[in-house]
Write a protein that holds these residues in place. Structure first.
Motif, mmCIF file in Angstrom:
data_model
loop_
_atom_site.group_PDB
_atom_site.id
_atom_site.type_symbol
_atom_site.label_atom_id
_atom_site.label_comp_id
_atom_site.label_asym_id
_atom_site.label_seq_id
_atom_site.Cartn_x
_atom_site.Cartn_y
_atom_site.Cartn_z
ATOM 1 N N SER A 86 0.847 -1.197 0.000
ATOM 2 C CA SER A 86 0.000 0.000 0.000
ATOM 3 C C SER A 86 0.876 1.238 0.000
ATOM 4 N N GLY A 87 0.253 2.374 -0.226
ATOM 5 C CA GLY A 87 0.985 3.640 -0.126
ATOM 6 C C GLY A 87 1.491 3.860 1.286
ATOM 7 N N SER A 88 0.700 3.453 2.267
ATOM 8 C CA SER A 88 1.124 3.609 3.667
ATOM 9 C C SER A 88 2.356 2.762 3.940
ATOM 10 N N TYR A 112 -1.454 13.836 3.737
ATOM 11 C CA TYR A 112 -2.487 12.809 3.751
ATOM 12 C C TYR A 112 -2.745 12.413 5.213
ATOM 13 N N ASP A 184 6.147 12.352 -1.468
ATOM 14 C CA ASP A 184 4.980 11.522 -1.797
ATOM 15 C C ASP A 184 4.374 12.129 -3.066
ATOM 16 N N THR A 186 2.022 10.901 -5.024
ATOM 17 C CA THR A 186 0.740 10.263 -5.368
ATOM 18 C C THR A 186 -0.162 11.187 -6.184
ATOM 19 N N PHE A 187 -0.316 12.433 -5.738
ATOM 20 C CA PHE A 187 -1.227 13.365 -6.418
ATOM 21 C C PHE A 187 -0.601 13.907 -7.708
ATOM 22 N N SER A 206 1.227 6.126 -3.444
ATOM 23 C CA SER A 206 0.095 5.244 -3.269
ATOM 24 C C SER A 206 -0.357 4.907 -4.686
ATOM 25 N N THR A 208 -2.469 2.893 -5.431
ATOM 26 C CA THR A 208 -3.923 2.760 -5.279
ATOM 27 C C THR A 208 -4.677 3.837 -6.058
ATOM 28 N N LYS A 209 -4.064 4.997 -6.204
ATOM 29 C CA LYS A 209 -4.758 6.173 -6.731
ATOM 30 C C LYS A 209 -4.580 6.237 -8.256
#
Ligand SMILES: *Cc1c(COP(=O)(O)O)cnc(C)c1O
Length: 433
Positions: A86-88, A112, A184, A186-187, A206, A208-209
C-alpha cells in the motif's frame, strides 16, 4: 530497450518489460506463485546470499512485481524501485529504512491523513519523532532540522489544502544538511511531476490512486533517485557490516552497482523491511496496477482539464465561499503550479460551501454521479468530507493544524463527461436552497 529515448506515452506501455521468455506472452504474466524452484545448490546459495539477483520467494521478489517496479523507476527517472502492499507501507518502509529510535524527521504539516497520523502518533511510540512545519515558507524546514534529523518529507500536492511547496528550495535545504528529501508523489504522478528533476532523493506513491486509476487495488511504490550519498556519515547502517546478511556493507555492494548505479537505499528496503515486515504487493495487484499505468497520461490529461473547468465554475458560484485549486489565478500556489506542474496541478480540488458543516453534508448527500467515499485518483469522480472521513480520526486541534475545515468538500475529478459532472454539482446546489 533501444538506442531511442522513448517518450512518456510509450514508456508507460512498454518500459521494464520484455515479452515473457517462457512462452512469449505479450501482456505481463501474473506469476501467482509463492516460490521459485532453484536450478541447483549453487544457484540456491547465490540467490539466498544475494550474491546474485534472482527469484526465490514472492514476499521479497516476483517477476510480475518486478515489471511494475522497473516501469515506475524508468517513468520517475530513478535507479530502482520497490513495490509494496500500500501507499502507507511505502511511506513507513522508506522512513524506517533510514531511521533508528532517537532519530527525527521534518515534514510538511499538510499531509495525507494517514501519513499525518503515522508521523504524529505511531512513529513516536517507536522513538522516531517528527516536527511538522508550515511549508508555505521553506525556511521553516531548515529551522526544524537538528543533528538527529534523517529526512525531510513532503507531498507534491498537499492534502487536503491542495497546496504546492517550493520544491527546489526545500531540496536545497535537505542537500545542505546532508539529508534526503522524500516526496509523496501520489497526487502528482510521474506524468505531471518528476520530483528527482528538482532534487528529491526518494519518491513514494500510493499506486492505489492514479497509477492503478480504476479504484480496484491497494498498492504502493518506493523509488530510489540514486542521487544520495548514504556514506556521508549520517547513515551508518549503509556503511557498516550488516549482521543480517553475512556482514556485507550496503554502500560498498550497491552504492555504484554495474548497470544500475546507486541502488543501496532500495535494496536495503527490500532486504530488511520487505523481508522482515512483509508488506508485499500481491502479483495479481501488480498486474492490475500495470494495466492502469498503461493509460495514466490519457486519464490524467482529461481529469486535469475537467478539474480546471469545475474549479473555475465553483469559484463563480454564489453558494461557494472559497475554492482551493492551484490552477486558479486566485490561488496563492498558482505561480508555483505553473513552474513545477506545467501540465496541470492534478485533478483534486477542495472548496467550502456557505453555511458550514450542515450545508456541506446536505450537498454531498445530494450528489448522484459523484461517489461519496474515501479515495482519490479513480476514473470515477469522488467526493469526501475531509473533517469527517480522511482526517476524521484527528483531534480538532490536529485538524486545524492540517488545514481541515468543517465546510470543506474535496473532489477528485474522474474521466466522465464534464457536462454530466457539472449537471450533478448544479442539482446538488439546488437542493441546498
Ligand atoms: C492514499 C494516500 C496514501 C496512502 O496510500 P494507501 O495505498 O491507501 O495506503 C498516501 N499518500 C497519499 C497522498 C494518499 O493519497
Amino acid at each position: 530497450m533501444s538506442e531511442r529515448q522513448y517518450k512518456f506515452d510509450t514508456l508507460q506501455v512498454h518500459a521494464g518489460q520484455e515479452p515473457d521468455s517462457a512462452v512469449g506472452a505479450r501482456a505481463v504474466p501474473i506469476y501467482q506463485t509463492t516460490s521459485f524452484v532453484f536450478k541447483d545448490f549453487e544457484q540456491a546459495k547465490l540467490i539466498s546470499s544475494v550474491e546474485e539477483f534472482g527469484f526465490d520467494y514472492t514476499r521479497i521478489t516476483n517477476p510480475t512485481n518486478e515489471v511494475l517496479e522497473n516501469r515506475i523507476a524508468i517513468l520517475e527517472g530513478g535507479s530502482g524501485a520497490l513495490s509494496v502492499a500500500s501507499g502507507s507501507a511505502a511511506t513507513v518502509t522508506a522512513i524506517l529504512n533510514i531511521t533508528h529510535a532517537g532519530d527525527e524527521i521534518v515534514a510538511a504539516k499538510t499531509l495525507y491523513g494517514g501519513s499525518f497520523n503515522l508521523f504524529q502518533n505511531t512513529l513516536p511510540k517507536h522513538g522516531v519523532h517528527t516536527t511538522l512545519v508550515d511549508p508555505a515558507d521553506p525556511e521553516n524546514f531548515r529551522k526544524a532540522i537538528t543533528d538527529k534529523t534523517k529526512a525531510i518529507f513532503i507531498e507534491t500536492i498537499g492534502n487536503p489544502d491542495i497546496n504546492i511547496i517550493d520544491f527546489e528550495k526545500v531540496a536545497r535545504i535537505a542537500e545542505e544538511n546532508g539529508i534526503p528529501l522524500i516526496v509523496d508523489n501520489t497526487f502528482g504522478t510521474p506524468f505531471l511531476f518528476r520530483p528527482f528533476d528538482y532534487g528529491a532523493n526518494i519518491i513514494v506513491h500510493s499506486a492505489t490512486k492514479y497509477i492503478g486509476g480504476h479504484g480496484n487495488s491497494i498498492g504502493g511504490l518506493i523509488v530510489d533517485g540514486g542521487n544520495f550519498n548514504w556514506a556521508n556519515g549520517k547513515f551508518p547502517d549503509f556503511t557498516t557490516p550488516d549482521s543480517a546478511y553475512s556482514g556485507f556493507v550496503f554502500w560498498d555492494k550497491w552504492g555504484n552497482y554495474p548497470g544500475a548505479g546507486n541502488i543501496a537505499f532500495i535494496i536495503k528496503a527490500r532486504l530488511h523491511y520487505l523481508r522482515d515486515f512483509g508488506a508485499s504487493l500481491s502479483p495479481f495487484n501488480a498486474f492490475l496496477l500495470l494495466q492502469g499505468l498503461e493509460t495514466l497520461s490519457f486519464r490524467i490529461t482529461r481529469q486535469v482539464a475537467s478539474a480546471q473547468f469545475i474549479a473555475e465554475y465553483l469559484e463563480k458560484h454564489p453558494a461557494v465561499e472559497w475554492v482551493s485549486y492551484p490552477g486558479l489565478k486566485s490561488s496563492p500556489y498558482n505561480e508555483l503550479a505553473k513552474k513545477y506542474l506545467p501540465k496541470g496541478p492534478g485533478a483534486i480540488l477542495s472548496f467550502g460551501v456557505k453555511g458550514g458543516f450542515e450545508q456541506a453534508k446536505k450537498f454531498i448527500e445530494s450528489l448522484k454521479l459523484f461517489s461519496f467515499l474515501a479515495n482519490v485518483g479513480d476514473s470515477k469522480s469522488l467526493v469526501v468530507h475531509p473533517a469527517t472521513v480522511t482526517h476524521g480520526q484527528l483531534t480538532e486541534a490536529e485538524q486545524r493544524l492540517a488545514g481541515v475545515k468543517p465546510e470543506q468538500i474535496r473532489f477528485s475529478i474522474g474521466t466522465e463527461d464534464v457536462d454530466d459532472l457539472l449537471w450533478d454539482i448544479e442539482q446538488a446546489f439546488k437542493s441546498l436552497s
